[in-house]
Design a protein around this motif. Structure first.
Motif, PDB file in Angstrom:
ATOM      1  N   LEU A 123      39.147  53.097  42.711  1.00 60.86           N
ATOM      2  CA  LEU A 123      38.721  51.988  41.849  1.00 60.86           C
ATOM      3  C   LEU A 123      39.891  51.035  41.621  1.00 60.86           C
ATOM      4  O   LEU A 123      41.051  51.425  41.749  1.00 60.86           O
ATOM      5  CB  LEU A 123      38.269  52.525  40.483  1.00 60.86           C
ATOM      6  CG  LEU A 123      37.015  53.390  40.460  1.00 60.86           C
ATOM      7  CD1 LEU A 123      36.903  54.095  39.108  1.00 60.86           C
ATOM      8  CD2 LEU A 123      35.771  52.538  40.717  1.00 60.86           C
ATOM      9  N   LYS A 124      39.561  49.806  41.239  1.00 61.39           N
ATOM     10  CA  LYS A 124      40.577  48.887  40.735  1.00 61.39           C
ATOM     11  C   LYS A 124      40.538  48.971  39.215  1.00 61.39           C
ATOM     12  O   LYS A 124      39.488  49.300  38.650  1.00 61.39           O
ATOM     13  CB  LYS A 124      40.279  47.456  41.176  1.00 61.39           C
ATOM     14  CG  LYS A 124      40.342  47.302  42.679  1.00 61.39           C
ATOM     15  CD  LYS A 124      39.973  45.898  43.100  1.00 61.39           C
ATOM     16  CE  LYS A 124      39.949  45.850  44.617  1.00 61.39           C
ATOM     17  NZ  LYS A 124      39.713  44.525  45.134  1.00 61.39           N
ATOM     18  N   VAL A 125      41.657  48.678  38.571  1.00 60.06           N
ATOM     19  CA  VAL A 125      41.695  48.826  37.113  1.00 60.06           C
ATOM     20  C   VAL A 125      42.021  47.490  36.433  1.00 60.06           C
ATOM     21  O   VAL A 125      42.766  46.674  36.972  1.00 60.06           O
ATOM     22  CB  VAL A 125      42.735  49.891  36.674  1.00 60.06           C
ATOM     23  CG1 VAL A 125      42.339  51.260  37.201  1.00 60.06           C
ATOM     24  CG2 VAL A 125      44.145  49.540  37.146  1.00 60.06           C
ATOM     25  N   ILE A 126      41.428  47.317  35.262  1.00 61.56           N
ATOM     26  CA  ILE A 126      41.822  46.211  34.375  1.00 61.56           C
ATOM     27  C   ILE A 126      42.478  46.870  33.161  1.00 61.56           C
ATOM     28  O   ILE A 126      41.816  47.611  32.416  1.00 61.56           O
ATOM     29  CB  ILE A 126      40.610  45.381  33.917  1.00 61.56           C
ATOM     30  CG1 ILE A 126      39.916  44.743  35.117  1.00 61.56           C
ATOM     31  CG2 ILE A 126      41.042  44.310  32.905  1.00 61.56           C
ATOM     32  CD1 ILE A 126      38.704  43.885  34.768  1.00 61.56           C
ATOM     33  N   ILE A 127      43.766  46.669  33.009  1.00 62.61           N
ATOM     34  CA  ILE A 127      44.518  47.293  31.919  1.00 62.61           C
ATOM     35  C   ILE A 127      44.620  46.291  30.765  1.00 62.61           C
ATOM     36  O   ILE A 127      45.172  45.195  30.934  1.00 62.61           O
ATOM     37  CB  ILE A 127      45.950  47.668  32.376  1.00 62.61           C
ATOM     38  CG1 ILE A 127      45.918  48.558  33.627  1.00 62.61           C
ATOM     39  CG2 ILE A 127      46.734  48.310  31.233  1.00 62.61           C
ATOM     40  CD1 ILE A 127      45.395  49.947  33.431  1.00 62.61           C
ATOM     41  N   CYS A 128      44.084  46.676  29.606  1.00 62.54           N
ATOM     42  CA  CYS A 128      44.085  45.752  28.460  1.00 62.54           C
ATOM     43  C   CYS A 128      45.281  45.995  27.549  1.00 62.54           C
ATOM     44  O   CYS A 128      45.625  47.150  27.261  1.00 62.54           O
ATOM     45  CB  CYS A 128      42.813  45.936  27.629  1.00 62.54           C
ATOM     46  SG  CYS A 128      41.307  45.690  28.569  1.00 62.54           S
ATOM     47  N   THR A 162      45.342  46.350  40.574  1.00 67.67           N
ATOM     48  CA  THR A 162      45.514  46.265  39.114  1.00 67.67           C
ATOM     49  C   THR A 162      45.429  44.824  38.618  1.00 67.67           C
ATOM     50  O   THR A 162      46.017  43.919  39.222  1.00 67.67           O
ATOM     51  CB  THR A 162      46.882  46.866  38.697  1.00 67.67           C
ATOM     52  OG1 THR A 162      46.933  48.230  39.131  1.00 67.67           O
ATOM     53  CG2 THR A 162      47.091  46.821  37.194  1.00 67.67           C
ATOM     54  N   VAL A 163      44.684  44.661  37.533  1.00 59.61           N
ATOM     55  CA  VAL A 163      44.584  43.381  36.832  1.00 59.61           C
ATOM     56  C   VAL A 163      44.989  43.680  35.388  1.00 59.61           C
ATOM     57  O   VAL A 163      44.692  44.748  34.873  1.00 59.61           O
ATOM     58  CB  VAL A 163      43.119  42.869  36.863  1.00 59.61           C
ATOM     59  CG1 VAL A 163      42.921  41.656  35.967  1.00 59.61           C
ATOM     60  CG2 VAL A 163      42.678  42.563  38.293  1.00 59.61           C
ATOM     61  N   ILE A 164      45.664  42.745  34.749  1.00 58.51           N
ATOM     62  CA  ILE A 164      45.999  42.924  33.328  1.00 58.51           C
ATOM     63  C   ILE A 164      45.126  41.980  32.521  1.00 58.51           C
ATOM     64  O   ILE A 164      44.852  40.857  32.954  1.00 58.51           O
ATOM     65  CB  ILE A 164      47.500  42.644  33.091  1.00 58.51           C
ATOM     66  CG1 ILE A 164      48.315  43.733  33.813  1.00 58.51           C
ATOM     67  CG2 ILE A 164      47.838  42.621  31.603  1.00 58.51           C
ATOM     68  CD1 ILE A 164      49.796  43.584  33.688  1.00 58.51           C
ATOM     69  N   ALA A 165      44.651  42.454  31.374  1.00 60.45           N
ATOM     70  CA  ALA A 165      43.932  41.565  30.458  1.00 60.45           C
ATOM     71  C   ALA A 165      44.712  41.496  29.152  1.00 60.45           C
ATOM     72  O   ALA A 165      44.911  42.526  28.498  1.00 60.45           O
ATOM     73  CB  ALA A 165      42.513  42.064  30.212  1.00 60.45           C
TER      74      ALA A 165
END
Ligand code: PGA
Length: 251
Positions: A123-128, A162-165
């Motif tokens: 999976l790809k993740v969005i880290i908040c 990885t994406v950051i929010a």
């Protein structure tokens, strides 16, 4: 560095079968015909994932979940494995949302363990990440966010997985939005932290989304800031016309 924008809907604990299916179909149909230049993602509650996967069929709208376990399988009642999410057709999982950090006492160390499990599952993740109002008012916003980014990212995080929010806690669901300048200051800081933590190449390519009362009326000015690469949208992602309007603003 030109980064493709990502507009992600976080449906949180909202929606029953029929209205959620309708919402997903409306988004899928509009995205199919408009072919926006940004990527589009919807993140429904666990129980709706397979239904929404079917509703999105034939469109480029991606599917995400809102949390996962740090474990692959086994005796963890109530938890959902990242492998199960992948199997259900998810592309992404949101991790470390402030509501989970608050409601379930999730630490950055746990978020990191979950992120590593999710990446292993493909999976790809969005880290908040994001500061509270008290932290902002005491001048600690950048420090808090920096700590969260350093402690929450998986080993092996890169711009493709990885994406950051950045979601200031005081702006979530409150109607209060960070000004584009305040948001940009934090986003630029996160990008510098990524240079130290990962590399210059990864930092320049990793997407950093803004979240916290993003809506059609404020999306354009936020999305034109140089380090804001999209939005993680709660309330306004539950109405197709609002969500689609934000997608248009991201073009
Ligand atoms: P909001 O939520 O858009 O309703 O403020 C954003 C989020 O929590 O992801």
């Amino acid at each position: 560095m030109q980064r493709k924008k990502l507009i992600a809907g976080n449906w949180k604990m909202n929606g029953l079968l029929s209205d959620s299916k309708k919402l997903a179909q409306e988004i899928a149909t509009a995205v199919k015909s408009a072919k926006p230049s940004c990527d589009v993602l919807v993140c429904p509650p666990f129980v709706l994932l397979t239904t929404i996967k079917k509703a999105l069929r034939g469109s480029k709208v991606m599917l995400g979940a809102q949390d996962c376990s740090m474990f692959e399988k086994g005796a963890h009642t109530g938890d959902v494995s990242p492998y199960q999410l992948k199997d259900a057709g998810c592309d992404f999982v949101i991790l470390g949302h402030s509501e989970r950090r608050a409601d379930h006492k999730e630490s950055s160390a746990l978020v990191k363990a979950k992120a590593e499990a999710a990446l292993n599952a493909g999976l790809k993740v969005i880290i908040c990440v994001g500061e509270t109002l008290a932290e902002r008012e005491s001048g600690k916003a950048l420090e808090v966010v920096e700590k969260q980014v350093k402690a929450s990212l998986a080993n092996g995080a890169n711009a493709s997985n990885t994406v950051i929010a950045y979601e200031p806690v005081w702006a979530i669901g409150t109607g209060k939005t960070a000004t584009p300048q305040d948001a940009e200051e934090v986003h630029a800081h996160i990008r510098n932290v990524l240079v130290q933590k990962c590399s210059k190449a990864i930092a320049s390519r990793m997407k950093i989304l803004y979240g916290g009362s993003m809506k059609p009326s404020n999306a354009a000015e936020l999305l034109k800031e140089p380090d804001i690469d999209g939005g993680l949208i709660g309330g306004a992602s539950l109405k197709s016309e609002d969500f689609l309007e934000i997608i248009r603003k991201a073009n």
